[in-house]
Scaffold this motif. Structure first.
Motif, short mmCIF file in Angstrom:
data_model
loop_
_atom_site.label_atom_id
_atom_site.label_comp_id
_atom_site.label_asym_id
_atom_site.label_seq_id
_atom_site.Cartn_x
_atom_site.Cartn_y
_atom_site.Cartn_z
N HIS A 1 -6.69 -3.81 -24.79
CA HIS A 1 -8.02 -3.33 -24.40
C HIS A 1 -7.86 -2.09 -23.53
CE1 HIS A 1 -10.02 -6.87 -26.12
NE2 HIS A 1 -8.96 -7.53 -25.70
N ARG B 1 -10.08 0.26 -23.05
CA ARG B 1 -11.33 0.49 -22.29
C ARG B 1 -12.02 1.83 -22.51
NH1 ARG B 1 -11.61 -4.74 -21.96
NH2 ARG B 1 -10.60 -5.72 -20.19
N ASN C 1 -14.06 -3.57 -28.16
CA ASN C 1 -15.13 -3.86 -27.19
C ASN C 1 -15.25 -2.72 -26.17
OD1 ASN C 1 -12.64 -4.76 -26.19
ND2 ASN C 1 -13.54 -6.36 -24.93
N PHE D 1 -15.03 -10.61 -32.99
CA PHE D 1 -15.09 -11.60 -31.92
C PHE D 1 -16.09 -12.67 -32.36
CE2 PHE D 1 -14.17 -7.65 -29.61
CZ PHE D 1 -13.28 -8.02 -28.60
N TYR E 1 -19.96 -8.25 -20.14
CA TYR E 1 -18.67 -7.75 -20.61
C TYR E 1 -17.61 -8.81 -20.33
CZ TYR E 1 -15.18 -4.32 -21.92
OH TYR E 1 -14.18 -3.66 -22.58
N PRO E 2 -16.58 -9.01 -21.14
CA PRO E 2 -16.10 -8.15 -22.24
C PRO E 2 -16.63 -8.48 -23.64
CG PRO E 2 -14.43 -9.81 -21.72
CD PRO E 2 -15.56 -10.01 -20.74
N HIS E 3 -17.41 -9.55 -23.78
CA HIS E 3 -17.87 -9.90 -25.14
C HIS E 3 -19.35 -9.61 -25.25
CE1 HIS E 3 -14.43 -12.74 -24.17
NE2 HIS E 3 -13.95 -11.93 -25.08
N HIS F 1 -11.03 -13.37 -33.19
CA HIS F 1 -10.96 -14.14 -31.96
C HIS F 1 -11.73 -15.43 -32.23
CE1 HIS F 1 -11.79 -14.34 -27.34
NE2 HIS F 1 -12.08 -15.50 -27.88
N HIS G 1 -5.13 -15.01 -30.07
CA HIS G 1 -5.17 -15.93 -28.92
C HIS G 1 -4.70 -17.35 -29.24
CE1 HIS G 1 -7.39 -12.74 -27.06
NE2 HIS G 1 -8.51 -12.97 -27.69
N SER H 1 -7.82 -14.64 -18.41
CA SER H 1 -7.66 -15.19 -19.71
C SER H 1 -8.08 -16.67 -19.80
CB SER H 1 -6.25 -14.94 -20.22
OG SER H 1 -6.02 -13.52 -20.20
N TYR H 2 -7.20 -17.57 -20.16
CA TYR H 2 -7.61 -18.94 -20.44
C TYR H 2 -6.61 -19.92 -19.82
CZ TYR H 2 -10.36 -16.33 -23.76
OH TYR H 2 -11.23 -15.42 -24.32
N ASP I 1 -3.06 -8.60 -25.56
CA ASP I 1 -4.42 -8.88 -25.07
C ASP I 1 -4.58 -8.27 -23.67
OD1 ASP I 1 -7.03 -9.87 -24.92
OD2 ASP I 1 -6.38 -11.81 -24.14
N ALA J 1 -5.91 -6.83 -20.70
CA ALA J 1 -7.35 -6.86 -20.41
C ALA J 1 -7.60 -6.58 -18.93
CB ALA J 1 -7.94 -8.20 -20.82
N HIS K 1 -9.36 -5.60 -15.54
CA HIS K 1 -10.69 -5.60 -14.91
C HIS K 1 -10.50 -5.31 -13.43
CE1 HIS K 1 -12.45 -7.39 -18.51
NE2 HIS K 1 -11.50 -8.30 -18.49
N GLY L 1 -9.99 -12.08 -18.67
CA GLY L 1 -8.86 -11.35 -19.24
C GLY L 1 -7.89 -10.90 -18.16
#
Ligand code: DOR
Length: 465
Positions: free
Chosen positions: A63, A65, A95, A147, A156-158, A187, A246, A293-294, A319, A321, A323, A341
């Motif tokens: 990403h 940006r 995105n 996505f 954001y991001p989705h 995704h 992912h 992330s997750y 990925d 990401a 921020h 992310g």
């Protein structure tokens, strides 16, 4: 005869195995690979004894940006991170604003990259606009991206406009992408299920980063598993080349294995956070949304790792990401407000090399997962993805013995932090070559704006750039 550059005595990870060799470049290409000491002299000689030569990394999922969110990251910062991290090709996700959902927007985005990108690049165009798909495919892209997630508590991001998840809509896009011959990255996310799961948390008043982490991992990863089951069935129906993003649950690895055994056109990525960040609840307690992330429970991370080692999970992509801190801070109280992310472009090679040093991975698998297989899956091979005569001279030389504790002060991303701060790594990039130019020179950055070029498929019909 004198070559442009001769890399002397590197332990090179070649397609046929590991050998101590000299690697000679002329112009943008690898001109010769010889026994150590056998190459003629070079205008520039790089002494590489003790260093390992890997093919330059191809990151299919980053990403960057730009355009639209350059307060988080920009092409200069991403180029510097790539050079420092051994990445020679970095492919952008859609995105951004305006998003590459139309040929016009994609052309503008590619033009921006042509002017400013420091490393080789491409853009995974958004596949949401049915009528635009054939036109987007003619711009030399490597893949489409959809996505399935549209954010509920933030913009954001989705963001709306680049996400869709109704099965009929996915089915139509898959058929349209299939007609282009390009792969479709998705995704996976079961939005309808997530709506219900989130509501349970919110009804109980649970909104913090812990609730957010648990909601996404709810019922042993059910939102990921159901989404992937649907996608695999629709892949079978449409024949599209599906690339799953992912990967993070045991069942997804099992489904992938079965789909591949059945000969389906399916591939998958894993991201660094699945192995080295989100798999440890202590990181989430310590870092809150900065670690998300997750959340990936350890049994899932281990299953994905096993799948990654044996190639069921084909590639690693970052990925990446980034921020800003102020976009992460709200997550302590409300995980759904924080932008989700984590950045990793600069450090993922060192994280992989640390696992090689620990005997968990081989150099061969690292080269395959970060360069050769991405190049093959997305049509860049044999021009890119391997250290071979005639290929682009995209090479990273790493010192496997060098150790470092990652700190925020090392971070080249505009976001200014890394969730890997405090981590001890072993194995650092020392030189990065991109098409015969040294862009990391004995640890010093030597990238320049505009050197990057669109990395197109060998068989592409490119209308622009
Ligand atoms: O965590 C994520 N962050 N997942 C995505 O799909 C997008 C990414 C971002 O752009 O920040």
């Amino acid at each position: 005869m004198t070559h442009d550059i001769v890399i002397r005595g590197a332990k090179a990870v070649l397609e046929e195995g590991i050998r101590i060799v000299d690697i000679a470049t002329d112009g943008e290409r690898i001109a010769a690979i010889t026994d150590a000491g056998a190459a003629p002299s070079g205008h520039r000689e790089i002494k590489a004894d003790g260093l390992v030569a890997l093919p330059g990394l191809i990151d299919m999922h980053s990403h960057h940006r730009e355009p639209g969110f350059s307060h988080k990251e920009d092409l200069g910062a991403i180029g510097r991170q790539c050079a420092a991290g051994g990445v020679t090709t970095s492919v952008a996700m859609p995105n951004v604003s305006p998003p590459p959902t139309t040929a016009k927007n994609l052309d503008d985005m590619l033009e921006l990259y042509r002017e400013r990108s420091m490393v080789d690049y491409n853009v995974n165009a958004s596949g949401v606009e049915l009528d635009e798909i054939p036109k987007l495919a003619e711009r030399g892209i490597l893949a489409f991206k959809i996505f399935m997630v549209v954010d509920t508590g933030r913009s954001y991001p989705h963001m709306p406009g680049i996400g869709l998840h109704k099965h009929g809509e996915l089915y139509e896009r898959m058929k349209a992408v299939k007609a282009t011959g390009l792969p479709l990255m998705i995704h996976p996310h079961d939005q309808a299920l997530m709506d219900a799961i989130e509501r349970e948390y919110w009804d109980r008043g649970e909104r913090d980063f812990r609730a957010y982490a648990r909601a996404y991992a709810h019922d042993d990863g059910v939102i990921w598993d159901t989404a992937v089951a649907v996608l695999l069935r629709l892949q079978e129906a449409t024949g599209v080349r599906l690339h799953l993003l992912h990967t993070q649950t045991r069942r997804v690895v099992e489904m992938l294995r079965a789909a591949k055994a059945a000969g389906r056109a399916v591939s998958a990525e894993v991201n660094p956070w699945c192995f080295w960040l989100g798999n440890d609840w202590a990181n989430i307690e310590r870092l809150g949304s900065y670690a998300l992330s997750y959340y990936v429970a350890p049994h899932h991370s281990e299953a994905v790792y096993a799948g990654f080692r044996d190639g069921t999970v084909d590639i690693m992509a970052t990925d990446h990401a980034p921020h800003l801190r102020e976009e992460k801070e709200p997550g302590w109280k409300d995980g759904w407000k924080a932008h989700t992310g984590t950045p990793s472009e600069q450090f993922y090679l060192s994280l992989l090399l640390t696992d090689v040093a620990a005997g968990k991975l081989s150099y061969e698998r690292v080269a395959e997962a970060t360069a050769t297989t991405p190049a093959k899956l997305f049509g860049l091979y044999p021009r890119k993805g391997a250290i071979r005569v005639g290929a682009d001279a995209d090479v990273v030389l790493v010192d496997p013995a060098k150790r470092r504790t990652i700190t925020d002060a090392d971070v080249l991303s505009k976001c200014g932090w890394t969730p890997y701060a405090g981590r001890d790594v072993r194995g650092l990039p020392v030189y990065t070559l991109l098409r015969g130019e040294v862009i990391l020179d004995d640890g010093a950055l030597a990238v320049r704006e505009g050197y990057g070029r669109q990395a197109v498929r060998a068989d592409a019909r490119v209308l622009t750039t």
